[in-house]
Scaffold this motif. Structure first.
Motif, PDB file in Angstrom:
ATOM      1  N   MET A  96      26.265   5.957  12.119  1.00 17.71           N
ATOM      2  CA  MET A  96      26.958   6.587  13.011  1.00 17.71           C
ATOM      3  C   MET A  96      26.779   5.668  14.261  1.00 17.71           C
ATOM      4  O   MET A  96      25.997   4.650  14.207  1.00 17.71           O
ATOM      5  N   ASP A  97      27.863   5.830  15.385  1.00 16.39           N
ATOM      6  CA  ASP A  97      27.632   4.938  16.598  1.00 16.39           C
ATOM      7  C   ASP A  97      26.503   5.556  17.338  1.00 16.39           C
ATOM      8  O   ASP A  97      26.060   6.614  17.419  1.00 16.39           O
ATOM      9  N   GLY A  98      25.745   4.819  18.206  1.00 11.43           N
ATOM     10  CA  GLY A  98      24.403   4.906  18.857  1.00 11.43           C
ATOM     11  C   GLY A  98      23.533   3.669  19.485  1.00 11.43           C
ATOM     12  O   GLY A  98      24.329   2.596  19.514  1.00 11.43           O
ATOM     13  N   ILE A  99      22.539   4.066  19.811  1.00  6.39           N
ATOM     14  CA  ILE A  99      21.438   2.864  19.971  1.00  6.39           C
ATOM     15  C   ILE A  99      20.292   3.014  19.193  1.00  6.39           C
ATOM     16  O   ILE A  99      19.984   4.265  18.542  1.00  6.39           O
ATOM     17  N   LEU A 100      19.485   2.002  19.001  1.00  7.58           N
ATOM     18  CA  LEU A 100      18.174   2.276  18.078  1.00  7.58           C
ATOM     19  C   LEU A 100      17.150   2.675  18.866  1.00  7.58           C
ATOM     20  O   LEU A 100      16.645   2.100  20.138  1.00  7.58           O
ATOM     21  N   ALA A 101      16.756   3.921  18.465  1.00  5.47           N
ATOM     22  CA  ALA A 101      15.711   4.642  19.365  1.00  5.47           C
ATOM     23  C   ALA A 101      14.200   4.468  18.668  1.00  5.47           C
ATOM     24  O   ALA A 101      13.315   4.619  19.462  1.00  5.47           O
ATOM     25  N   ALA A 102      14.302   4.187  17.329  1.00  7.15           N
ATOM     26  CA  ALA A 102      13.054   3.903  16.727  1.00  7.15           C
ATOM     27  C   ALA A 102      13.195   3.092  15.475  1.00  7.15           C
ATOM     28  O   ALA A 102      14.336   3.155  14.860  1.00  7.15           O
ATOM     29  N   ARG A 103      12.190   2.432  15.093  1.00  8.93           N
ATOM     30  CA  ARG A 103      12.217   1.498  13.960  1.00  8.93           C
ATOM     31  C   ARG A 103      10.800   1.279  13.104  1.00  8.93           C
ATOM     32  O   ARG A 103       9.742   1.720  13.816  1.00  8.93           O
ATOM     33  N   HIS A 104      11.081   1.100  11.788  1.00 16.95           N
ATOM     34  CA  HIS A 104       9.870   1.030  11.098  1.00 16.95           C
ATOM     35  C   HIS A 104       9.112  -0.247  11.623  1.00 16.95           C
ATOM     36  O   HIS A 104       9.577  -1.145  12.113  1.00 16.95           O
ATOM     37  N   PHE A 105       7.689  -0.165  11.989  1.00 17.10           N
ATOM     38  CA  PHE A 105       7.029  -1.073  12.616  1.00 17.10           C
ATOM     39  C   PHE A 105       6.342  -2.050  11.714  1.00 17.10           C
ATOM     40  O   PHE A 105       6.509  -3.285  11.684  1.00 17.10           O
ATOM     41  N   PRO A 106       5.711  -1.993  10.415  1.00 14.58           N
ATOM     42  CA  PRO A 106       5.156  -2.913   9.627  1.00 14.58           C
ATOM     43  C   PRO A 106       5.981  -3.804   9.127  1.00 14.58           C
ATOM     44  O   PRO A 106       7.397  -3.256   8.942  1.00 14.58           O
ATOM     45  N   GLY A 107       5.764  -4.863   8.662  1.00 17.44           N
ATOM     46  CA  GLY A 107       6.828  -5.942   7.985  1.00 17.44           C
ATOM     47  C   GLY A 107       7.192  -5.688   6.618  1.00 17.44           C
ATOM     48  O   GLY A 107       8.204  -5.975   6.247  1.00 17.44           O
ATOM     49  N   LEU A 108       6.202  -4.826   5.822  1.00 19.46           N
ATOM     50  CA  LEU A 108       6.610  -4.357   4.497  1.00 19.46           C
ATOM     51  C   LEU A 108       7.138  -2.967   4.755  1.00 19.46           C
ATOM     52  O   LEU A 108       6.640  -2.184   5.656  1.00 19.46           O
ATOM     53  N   VAL A 109       7.923  -2.652   3.783  1.00 18.00           N
ATOM     54  CA  VAL A 109       8.628  -1.260   3.777  1.00 18.00           C
ATOM     55  C   VAL A 109       8.499  -0.758   2.285  1.00 18.00           C
ATOM     56  O   VAL A 109       8.529  -1.556   1.495  1.00 18.00           O
ATOM     57  N   ARG A 110       8.312   0.383   2.052  1.00 16.89           N
ATOM     58  CA  ARG A 110       8.291   1.215   0.853  1.00 16.89           C
ATOM     59  C   ARG A 110       9.264   2.151   0.634  1.00 16.89           C
ATOM     60  O   ARG A 110       9.800   2.682   1.549  1.00 16.89           O
ATOM     61  N   ALA A 111       9.816   2.326  -0.422  1.00 19.87           N
ATOM     62  CA  ALA A 111      10.571   3.533  -0.794  1.00 19.87           C
ATOM     63  C   ALA A 111      10.291   4.838  -0.228  1.00 19.87           C
ATOM     64  O   ALA A 111       9.193   5.254  -0.224  1.00 19.87           O
ATOM     65  N   GLY A 112      11.356   5.299   0.633  1.00 13.64           N
ATOM     66  CA  GLY A 112      10.935   6.668   1.273  1.00 13.64           C
ATOM     67  C   GLY A 112      10.655   6.503   2.712  1.00 13.64           C
ATOM     68  O   GLY A 112      10.549   7.381   3.444  1.00 13.64           O
ATOM     69  N   ASP A 113      10.050   5.136   3.036  1.00 15.32           N
ATOM     70  CA  ASP A 113       9.943   5.112   4.384  1.00 15.32           C
ATOM     71  C   ASP A 113      11.095   5.139   5.133  1.00 15.32           C
ATOM     72  O   ASP A 113      12.217   4.860   5.025  1.00 15.32           O
TER      73      ASP A 113
ATOM     74  N   ILE B 122      10.049  -9.107  -2.595  1.00 13.99           N
ATOM     75  CA  ILE B 122       9.140  -9.919  -2.664  1.00 13.99           C
ATOM     76  C   ILE B 122       8.556 -10.378  -3.697  1.00 13.99           C
ATOM     77  O   ILE B 122       7.596 -10.916  -3.630  1.00 13.99           O
ATOM     78  N   ASP B 123       9.114  -9.794  -5.057  1.00 10.90           N
ATOM     79  CA  ASP B 123       8.485 -10.099  -6.150  1.00 10.90           C
ATOM     80  C   ASP B 123       9.272 -11.441  -6.906  1.00 10.90           C
ATOM     81  O   ASP B 123       8.630 -11.845  -7.983  1.00 10.90           O
ATOM     82  N   ARG B 124      10.071 -12.045  -6.408  1.00  6.04           N
ATOM     83  CA  ARG B 124      10.960 -13.250  -6.742  1.00  6.04           C
ATOM     84  C   ARG B 124      11.729 -13.885  -5.754  1.00  6.04           C
ATOM     85  O   ARG B 124      12.062 -13.141  -4.744  1.00  6.04           O
ATOM     86  N   THR B 125      11.844 -15.344  -5.805  1.00  6.61           N
ATOM     87  CA  THR B 125      12.892 -15.700  -5.024  1.00  6.61           C
ATOM     88  C   THR B 125      14.427 -15.805  -5.361  1.00  6.61           C
ATOM     89  O   THR B 125      14.502 -15.569  -6.762  1.00  6.61           O
ATOM     90  N   GLY B 126      15.237 -16.210  -4.702  1.00  8.36           N
ATOM     91  CA  GLY B 126      16.412 -16.266  -4.953  1.00  8.36           C
ATOM     92  C   GLY B 126      17.508 -14.994  -5.217  1.00  8.36           C
ATOM     93  O   GLY B 126      18.548 -14.901  -5.476  1.00  8.36           O
ATOM     94  N   SER B 127      16.875 -13.838  -4.927  1.00 11.80           N
ATOM     95  CA  SER B 127      17.554 -12.386  -4.744  1.00 11.80           C
ATOM     96  C   SER B 127      18.060 -12.047  -3.413  1.00 11.80           C
ATOM     97  O   SER B 127      17.181 -12.320  -2.505  1.00 11.80           O
ATOM     98  N   ALA B 128      19.154 -11.459  -3.540  1.00 15.52           N
ATOM     99  CA  ALA B 128      19.616 -11.029  -2.270  1.00 15.52           C
ATOM    100  C   ALA B 128      19.010  -9.781  -1.819  1.00 15.52           C
ATOM    101  O   ALA B 128      18.375  -8.980  -2.250  1.00 15.52           O
ATOM    102  N   PRO B 129      18.858  -9.619  -0.170  1.00 15.24           N
ATOM    103  CA  PRO B 129      18.220  -8.427   0.250  1.00 15.24           C
ATOM    104  C   PRO B 129      19.082  -7.337   0.295  1.00 15.24           C
ATOM    105  O   PRO B 129      20.374  -7.401   0.109  1.00 15.24           O
TER     106      PRO B 129
END
Length: 334
Positions: free
Chosen positions: A309-326, A295-302
């Motif tokens: 593993m195989d499975g289903i998504l049981a939980a996810r990060h909720f806020p739109g922004l994420v920090r290292a370690g989340d 989010i500090d520049r445009t043109g960069s790949a995510p």
């Protein structure tokens, strides 16, 4: 973390009589001297309902202050419960970490204490540790079955599930999973914790209690659906324990297992999250499940996160922004 001291009395005083029949609404009074109230206290609302001899259920919500299904269900139960419906005793503490609940935060604004990482607590510790100590030494010994409500709070969102842990004592484990099944959440989980030190869960389990927890949603709010799951699950658990009259109402529940640390995915960078799968979606090992955009520049790949593993998504990060370690995703296997 301070350890509970059996020789030092708890400073917390209950304004109810745990042995008296009838319904009592009162408080756990926690002395808290501060700038604006030298001899002040924190009053933690509670209800005790008792009718003769029988098992005891301890029902707690607000262990984390930004999780609302438990407080909704338990404030409602405390208002509606009739002693004629009971055999035994119900101890209800809808907002256990009351300072955090009033602030709408995971941890206490008084001391930044995370109550569910503060057990067994200490009578001479900070306010959060004093609450944990009182629960450990005075409430848990009274209980045969314990229900501690959780959801994702502000930072996580879950499929609505009830859960118990894999235990060395298989008879205790079987009793816990039978209680989970009786709760009747849409999903039932054999829970793996990534950070079990200092939890109410492990403290109650070490004392031989039947223990059930939940994760009923998230995002720092509740929905009509998740609140209803909490209310009916509480009633079912009390019926299952033989405390509340009536038969357990059966609901279809799918069982999820959390077999290893591969269930968890953590971010190693800051960015903006783009989910690639939604809660309940099936994933396979190696499948992209989310991206973190710089989010500090445009043109960069995510940066792309993939399932381990195989499975289903049981939980996810909720806020739109994420920090290292989340934690950005939790997978389970059906």
């Amino acid at each position: 973390m301070l350890m509970s001291d059996p020789l030092t009395p708890s400073p917390i005083v209950a304004t109810v009589d745990f042995e008296a029949d009838g319904i009592q609404h009162g408080f756990l009074r926690l002395p808290y001297s501060r700038d604006d109230s030298a001899w002040g206290s924190v009053l933690i609302p509670m209800t005790v309902a008792k009718n003769g001899d029988g098992p005891t259920a301890l029902l707690t919500g607000g262990n984390h202050g930004d999780e609302y299904e438990g407080p909704i269900a338990l404030f409602d139960l405390a208002r509606r419960l009739s002693v004629d419906e009971l055999t035994g005793r119900v101890i209800i503490v809808p907002a256990l970490n009351y300072p955090a609940f009033r602030a709408g935060t995971r941890t206490s604004p008084i001391d930044k204490g995370n109550l569910n990482r503060s057990f067994p607590g200490a009578p001479y510790g900070n306010p959060t540790e004093k609450i944990a100590d009182y629960v450990t030494r005075h409430l848990l010994p009274l209980a045969d079955i314990v229900l501690d409500f959780h959801s994702g709070g502000r930072t996580l969102d879950f499929l609505p599930f009830a859960a118990a842990h894999i235990l060395e004592d298989k008879r205790q484990e079987a009793a816990c999973f039978a209680a989970v099944a009786a709760f009747g959440a849409p999903w039932s989980v054999k829970m793996l914790e990534i950070d079990a030190v200092g939890m109410l869960d492990t403290t109650a389990e070490a004392m031989g209690k039947v223990f059930v927890t939940t994760e009923l949603g998230g995002g720092g709010t509740a929905t009509a659906r998740t609140a209803a799951i909490a209310k009916r699950g509480t009633a079912n658990l009390l019926r299952h324990a033989g405390i509340l009259k009536g038969a357990v109402e059966h609901y279809d529940s799918r069982w999820l297992d959390m077999p290893s640390a591969d269930c968890f995915t953590f971010s190693e960078l800051d960015g903006m999250m783009e989910p690639l799968v939604d809660l309940g979606d099936t994933v396979v090992k190696g499948q992209p499940i989310g991206r973190a955009w710089p989010i500090d520049r445009t043109g960069s790949a995510p940066f792309e996160f993939t399932a381990k593993m195989d499975g289903i998504l049981a939980a996810r990060h909720f806020p739109g922004l994420v920090r290292a370690g989340d934690c950005i995703a939790v997978l389970g296997t059906i």
